[in-house]
Design a protein around this motif. Structure first.
Motif, PDB file in Angstrom:
ATOM      1  N   GLY A 262       0.810  -1.214   0.000  1.00  0.00           N
ATOM      2  CA  GLY A 262       0.000   0.000   0.000  1.00  0.00           C
ATOM      3  C   GLY A 262       0.838   1.256   0.000  1.00  0.00           C
ATOM      4  O   GLY A 262       0.565   2.210  -0.743  1.00  0.00           O
ATOM      5  N   ASN A 263       1.873   1.285   0.833  1.00  0.00           N
ATOM      6  CA  ASN A 263       2.733   2.459   0.899  1.00  0.00           C
ATOM      7  C   ASN A 263       3.448   2.700  -0.422  1.00  0.00           C
ATOM      8  O   ASN A 263       3.529   3.832  -0.908  1.00  0.00           O
ATOM      9  CB  ASN A 263       3.757   2.288   2.030  1.00  0.00           C
ATOM     10  N   ASN A 264       3.969   1.642  -1.015  1.00  0.00           N
ATOM     11  CA  ASN A 264       4.733   1.788  -2.241  1.00  0.00           C
ATOM     12  C   ASN A 264       3.863   2.267  -3.395  1.00  0.00           C
ATOM     13  O   ASN A 264       4.275   3.123  -4.183  1.00  0.00           O
ATOM     14  CB  ASN A 264       5.388   0.447  -2.581  1.00  0.00           C
ATOM     15  N   GLY A 358       4.586   8.872   5.429  1.00  0.00           N
ATOM     16  CA  GLY A 358       5.704   8.880   6.366  1.00  0.00           C
ATOM     17  C   GLY A 358       5.511   7.912   7.513  1.00  0.00           C
ATOM     18  O   GLY A 358       6.441   7.179   7.896  1.00  0.00           O
ATOM     19  N   LEU A 359       4.302   7.863   8.069  1.00  0.00           N
ATOM     20  CA  LEU A 359       4.045   6.982   9.206  1.00  0.00           C
ATOM     21  C   LEU A 359       4.071   5.509   8.804  1.00  0.00           C
ATOM     22  O   LEU A 359       4.343   4.640   9.642  1.00  0.00           O
ATOM     23  CB  LEU A 359       2.706   7.322   9.850  1.00  0.00           C
ATOM     24  N   SER A 360       3.790   5.209   7.547  1.00  0.00           N
ATOM     25  CA  SER A 360       3.822   3.812   7.090  1.00  0.00           C
ATOM     26  C   SER A 360       5.111   3.482   6.344  1.00  0.00           C
ATOM     27  O   SER A 360       5.196   2.443   5.687  1.00  0.00           O
ATOM     28  CB  SER A 360       2.614   3.516   6.184  1.00  0.00           C
ATOM     29  N   SER A 424      -2.424  -4.203   3.093  1.00  0.00           N
ATOM     30  CA  SER A 424      -1.231  -3.965   3.904  1.00  0.00           C
ATOM     31  C   SER A 424      -1.575  -3.795   5.381  1.00  0.00           C
ATOM     32  O   SER A 424      -0.800  -4.215   6.253  1.00  0.00           O
ATOM     33  CB  SER A 424      -0.495  -2.724   3.399  1.00  0.00           C
ATOM     34  N   PHE A 425      -2.705  -3.188   5.669  1.00  0.00           N
ATOM     35  CA  PHE A 425      -3.142  -3.043   7.060  1.00  0.00           C
ATOM     36  C   PHE A 425      -3.342  -4.412   7.699  1.00  0.00           C
ATOM     37  O   PHE A 425      -2.913  -4.660   8.836  1.00  0.00           O
ATOM     38  CB  PHE A 425      -4.444  -2.241   7.113  1.00  0.00           C
TER      39      PHE A 425
END
Length: 458
Positions: A262-264, A358-360, A424-425
């Motif tokens: 998810g982040n990527n 940033g947080l992930s 992702s979560f």
């Protein structure tokens, strides 16, 4: 399995020494160059490459050249696992430092050569072929780069600062974007669009040579990871770290990949798609869009460092979860703001997205390092990261472009990213909190893994 809380680094240093600062700078410089290279390639894929390298594809299928141009971003990701396997094997055997220098030089050299590459009009079909070859080399080197950088930072860190120290290789993403965006912004101001498309786009690629030289000298001064030194001193180096990894830590590799998806994917919207979408689809001026991206990059930097530090307090899992919830909640409002064609709304939209990014992303180095035993750690985190890149960001710009063309609604792209955030979560929720676990080379996990491997070879 019992877990101590010792590492190869002193457990509770509060201030960085000069050697410490050299370590974090050395880990950051490689990821900075990597993402500088990737950002300028992504921008060129969105604006330049379709016309210069794939234009004949539009003859029978208008728009196909741009889709193939986006696809060049993703192709290299398939070679990241190979880079991670080779660099991981050597990094687990000969040390983190040697592989960091090797991958740095390979990455920068392939980028500089793209800046010298003739176009389709000059050498025909060899032009896109050579572009793909150089892009593959970028992906191969990037696959081996991140794992070594993350481990150098985390394995040097005191136990209560791993998240914060591990965020330094992570901020290579926004720092690379800042450098690349500044270069592109200045070029756009100093030349006409025609000049930029004809030859100006090559300058950012050629400038990577200067970054390689700087990065080489910084990394050459960094000492080897204390955990790897401990492995060598105790002669606990795995004879076949990849085989051992797949035998004993397959689940951790899968979870590492899933956590990153998810982040990527959301990050690649900022890195590649949104700037091109604003300029080509919404017809917004290039310079203000690049300036807004630059400001958002500073937000990404700050929130990544904060994410790493926050994970030292509330844990890696909880920090990841908060980051993914923020990305999920912001996707549809973000595209509504961007579609206003107002530059202030555009800037605010992507800046707010960087909070969740940033947080992930900030806690990732620490969490991944803490998920694997020392003897397979380089291989494990490198392969997990590379697989997550394939499933997440590799084709995110391509899929975003295809979704928009199919639906005519930018919110469909938001729904796609929201779905990946859910995946992702769930993945990070399945991980038992890693904060504070031992990184030492003499843990029970390593001993058991070595015993199983020796039994399998006799």
């Amino acid at each position: 399995m019992t877990q101590s809380h010792t590492t190869g680094a002193p457990p509770h240093r509060q201030r960085m020494s000069q050697d410490d600062r050299r370590v974090v700078a050395g880990t950051m410089v490689g990821t900075t160059i990597e993402w500088y290279d990737f950002f300028i390639f992504a921008q060129a894929a969105g604006i330049v490459f379709a016309n210069l390298y794939f234009k004949p594809l539009d003859t029978d299928s208008p728009g196909l050249a741009q889709l193939v141009s986006w696809a060049t971003i993703g192709v290299s990701f398939f070679f990241r696992p190979l880079g991670a396997v080779i660099a991981g094997r050597l990094g687990d055997r000969v040390g983190r430092k040697a592989m960091l220098v090797f991958t740095l030089v390979m990455m920068g050299a392939s980028t500089a050569l793209i800046g010298l590459l003739p176009t389709y009009a000059q050498i025909g079909v060899w032009a896109p072929i050579l572009l793909m070859v150089l892009r593959i080399l970028q992906g191969f080197s990037a696959g081996g780069e991140w794992g070594g950088a993350a481990l150098m930072a985390v394995e040097h860190a005191p136990v209560n600062k791993r998240g914060f120290w591990g965020a330094y290789p992570q901020i290579g993403v926004p720092v690379g974007m800042i450098l690349a965006t500044l270069v592109l912004f200045l070029l756009r101001l100093s030349m006409s669009p025609e000049q930029f498309l004809e030859w100006g786009w090559r300058i950012p690629f050629l400038l990577s040579v200067a970054l390689i030289v700087l990065g080489y000298f910084i990394r050459a001064a960094v000492s080897e990871s204390p955990v790897f030194k401990e492995m060598v001193e105790r002669k606990r180096e795995s004879a076949t770290p990849l085989t051992q990894l797949l035998r004993t830590n397959k689940l951790q590799v899968i979870l590492a990949a899933v956590i990153f998806i998810g982040n990527n994917a959301a990050g690649y919207l900022v890195i590649a798609f949104l700037s091109s979408y604003a300029q080509k689809t919404l017809k917004m001026e290039a310079s203000p869009v690049l300036l807004a991206t630059l400001l958002a990059s500073f937000g990404w930097l700050v929130f990544t460092l904060y994410g790493g530090a926050l994970s030292d307090r509330i844990g890696r899992v909880r920090t990841f979860q908060i980051g993914y919830l923020l990305i999920f909640a912001w996707m549809i409002p973000m595209f509504l703001l961007i579609d206003t064609r107002n530059i202030w709304a555009y800037g605010a939209a992507i800046f707010i997205l960087t909070i969740g990014l940033g947080l992930s992303y900030g806690p990732m180095s620490a969490m991944y390092a803490e998920m694997f035993p020392a003897s397979v750690r380089y291989s494990g985190i490198g392969i997990g990261y590379a697989l997550g890149s394939i499933l997440g960001g590799a084709f995110a710009p391509l899929l975003a472009e295809a979704l928009f063309k199919e639906t005519g609604w930018s919110g469909s792209i938001g729904l796609y990213i929201m779905g990946l955030c859910v995946v992702s979560f769930i993945g990070v929720t399945l991980v038992k909190e890693t904060k504070g676990v031992s990184l030492a080379a003499d843990t029970e996990a390593d001993a058991q893994a070595d015993t199983r491997e020796q039994a399998g070879t006799h």
